[in-house]
Design an enzyme around this catalytic site. Structure first.
Site, short mmCIF file in Angstrom:
data_model
loop_
_atom_site.label_atom_id
_atom_site.label_comp_id
_atom_site.label_asym_id
_atom_site.label_seq_id
_atom_site.Cartn_x
_atom_site.Cartn_y
_atom_site.Cartn_z
N TYR A 234 -2.62 10.05 -1.26
CA TYR A 234 -2.68 10.40 -2.68
C TYR A 234 -1.94 11.70 -2.97
O TYR A 234 -2.01 12.65 -2.20
CB TYR A 234 -4.13 10.53 -3.14
CG TYR A 234 -4.91 9.24 -3.25
CD1 TYR A 234 -4.30 8.01 -3.08
CD2 TYR A 234 -6.28 9.25 -3.53
CE1 TYR A 234 -5.01 6.82 -3.18
CE2 TYR A 234 -7.00 8.07 -3.64
CZ TYR A 234 -6.37 6.87 -3.45
OH TYR A 234 -7.08 5.69 -3.56
N LYS B 130 8.42 2.43 4.74
CA LYS B 130 6.98 2.43 4.50
C LYS B 130 6.33 1.41 5.42
O LYS B 130 6.78 0.27 5.54
CB LYS B 130 6.69 2.07 3.04
CG LYS B 130 5.22 2.13 2.68
CD LYS B 130 4.99 1.79 1.21
CE LYS B 130 3.53 1.87 0.83
NZ LYS B 130 3.30 1.51 -0.60
N HIS C 214 -6.82 1.85 4.81
CA HIS C 214 -6.35 1.70 3.43
C HIS C 214 -5.76 0.32 3.13
O HIS C 214 -5.97 -0.22 2.04
CB HIS C 214 -5.31 2.79 3.15
CG HIS C 214 -5.18 3.14 1.71
ND1 HIS C 214 -4.68 4.35 1.29
CD2 HIS C 214 -5.47 2.45 0.58
CE1 HIS C 214 -4.68 4.39 -0.03
NE2 HIS C 214 -5.14 3.25 -0.50
N ARG C 215 -5.01 -0.22 4.06
CA ARG C 215 -4.38 -1.53 3.84
C ARG C 215 -4.42 -2.34 5.13
O ARG C 215 -4.32 -1.77 6.23
CB ARG C 215 -2.91 -1.36 3.42
CG ARG C 215 -2.70 -0.77 2.03
CD ARG C 215 -2.81 -1.82 0.97
NE ARG C 215 -2.64 -1.29 -0.38
CZ ARG C 215 -2.67 -2.04 -1.48
NH1 ARG C 215 -2.83 -3.34 -1.40
NH2 ARG C 215 -2.54 -1.48 -2.68
N SER D 209 -10.20 -1.12 2.94
CA SER D 209 -9.73 -1.25 1.57
C SER D 209 -8.68 -2.34 1.52
O SER D 209 -7.83 -2.43 2.40
CB SER D 209 -9.15 0.09 1.09
OG SER D 209 -8.73 0.02 -0.25
N ASN D 210 -8.78 -3.18 0.51
CA ASN D 210 -7.81 -4.26 0.28
C ASN D 210 -7.83 -5.34 1.37
O ASN D 210 -6.85 -6.07 1.54
CB ASN D 210 -6.39 -3.68 0.15
CG ASN D 210 -6.28 -2.69 -0.97
OD1 ASN D 210 -6.47 -3.03 -2.13
ND2 ASN D 210 -6.00 -1.43 -0.64
N SER E 51 -9.04 0.89 -9.61
CA SER E 51 -8.36 0.56 -10.86
C SER E 51 -9.21 -0.33 -11.77
O SER E 51 -8.76 -1.38 -12.24
CB SER E 51 -7.01 -0.12 -10.57
OG SER E 51 -6.13 -0.02 -11.65
N GLY F 35 -5.41 0.08 -14.25
CA GLY F 35 -4.37 1.09 -14.29
C GLY F 35 -4.13 1.64 -15.69
O GLY F 35 -3.06 2.17 -15.98
N ARG G 67 -12.72 12.67 -20.80
CA ARG G 67 -12.98 11.31 -20.33
C ARG G 67 -13.88 11.33 -19.10
O ARG G 67 -14.72 10.44 -18.93
CB ARG G 67 -11.67 10.59 -20.03
CG ARG G 67 -10.87 10.25 -21.29
CD ARG G 67 -9.69 9.37 -20.99
NE ARG G 67 -10.11 8.08 -20.47
CZ ARG G 67 -9.28 7.16 -19.99
NH1 ARG G 67 -7.98 7.40 -19.97
NH2 ARG G 67 -9.73 6.03 -19.54
#
Length: 294
Positions: free
Chosen positions: A54, A96, A127-128, A157-158, A209, A213, A264
């Site tokens: 991030y 990547k 993460h992935r 995650s994912n 999200s 998004g 917010r």
């Protein structure tokens, strides 16, 4: 605020503050970051969601600069590893990619601890899914960081159910959660088995999200109109209704809310005041699908 058990000795606030865009704010000072955390704590939101990548690998450090020992003890920190992108400290990488090797996981934990000025990560997520994951090596590494005391719980995650099962098969430590994309603009998990898989095992799911998004806030179609109608009836905004849609599901979904606006942030918990009737939930679902259910 309700809390959700992650492990026997770890629980999270039902709503989570996401720090994905922490570095995008015009003010990234420690004082301003502390103001955001304070606004969360005032509502009972104690869980902060991070990832090494991030902010071009800079958001963890921004959080670390803001943390005091007293503040650290009042929050739970989630972070993630395994994405290596040609930005920030990995700018020299040629492509990547993902790295779920033991060496990378251990190094990532040490790096995150150092950047966030803490001696523990409450929850570490892969993460992935990594196509080259050696589940025995990855599973052993995750067991290792938990046994060391540097990480209290681990998850993913994912991941799809088969990715989860493969990794869990090589671990002594139970995987605690799966953070997936889930919202009125990403409804597939409601019907493709992802939610059902975790619900059957009584495992909480984190939703990234949850406002699509930000696209839900600007939707000018049938979905936006339905959100506005319910929001007007309850005296809240669209965001609260969209998050309430996720909270209504019995799978213990924990929405991860990311915003840099203090105003917010202060209204994140409005979603808890919106109790959707079953028919209202399906009205939103129908509008999201663009057709009635079969």
């Amino acid at each position: 605020m309700d809390r959700v058990s992650i492990t026997q000795d770890l629980s999270f606030s039902r709503l989570v503050y996401g720090m994905w865009r922490l570095g995008d704010d015009a003010d990234t000072s420690p004082e301003h970051v502390r103001d955001k955390i304070a606004a969360c704590l005032d509502q009972g939101i104690t869980t902060m969601d991070q990832a090494d990548i991030y902010g071009d690998y800079g958001a963890e450090e921004l959080l670390g600069r803001a943390l005091t020992p007293e503040l650290r003890d009042r929050i739970e920190i989630v972070t993630k590893c395994d994405i290596i992108a040609p930005i920030g400290r990995h700018a020299g990488t040629p492509v990547k990619h993902y790295d779920t090797s033991r060496a990378h996981i251990l190094a990532s934990v040490e790096h995150s601890l150092r950047l966030m000025h803490t001696d523990r990560i409450d929850l570490l997520l892969i993460h992935r899914p990594d196509p080259l994951m050696d589940h025995e090596e990855t599973g052993a590494a995750l067991d290792e960081v938990v046994k060391s005391g540097k990480v209290r719980a681990v998850g993913v995650s994912n991941f799809r159910p088969w990715d989860w099962s493969l990794l869990q098969s090589a671990m002594a430590t139970p995987l605690a959660t799966n953070q997936i994309e889930l919202s009125l603009t990403a409804t597939a998990p409601f019907s493709n088995g992802d939610l059902a898989f975790h619900q059957q095992a009584a495992l909480p799911v984190m939703a990234w999200s949850p406002l699509g998004g930000g696209t839900l806030m600007g939707d000018a179609g049938a979905l936006g109109a339905r959100l506005d109608a319910i929001a007007a009836d309850r005296g809240v905004d669209r965001a609260a209704v969209a998050v309430a849609f996720l909270l209504r599901h019995p799978a213990k979904i924990l929405p991860v809310m990311g915003t840099n606006s203090l105003d917010r942030i202060k209204r994140i918990s409005d979603a808890l005041d919106v109790n959707l009737a079953r028919t209202e939930w399906f009205q939103l679902y129908e509008a999201a699908l663009g057709a009635e259910v079969p």
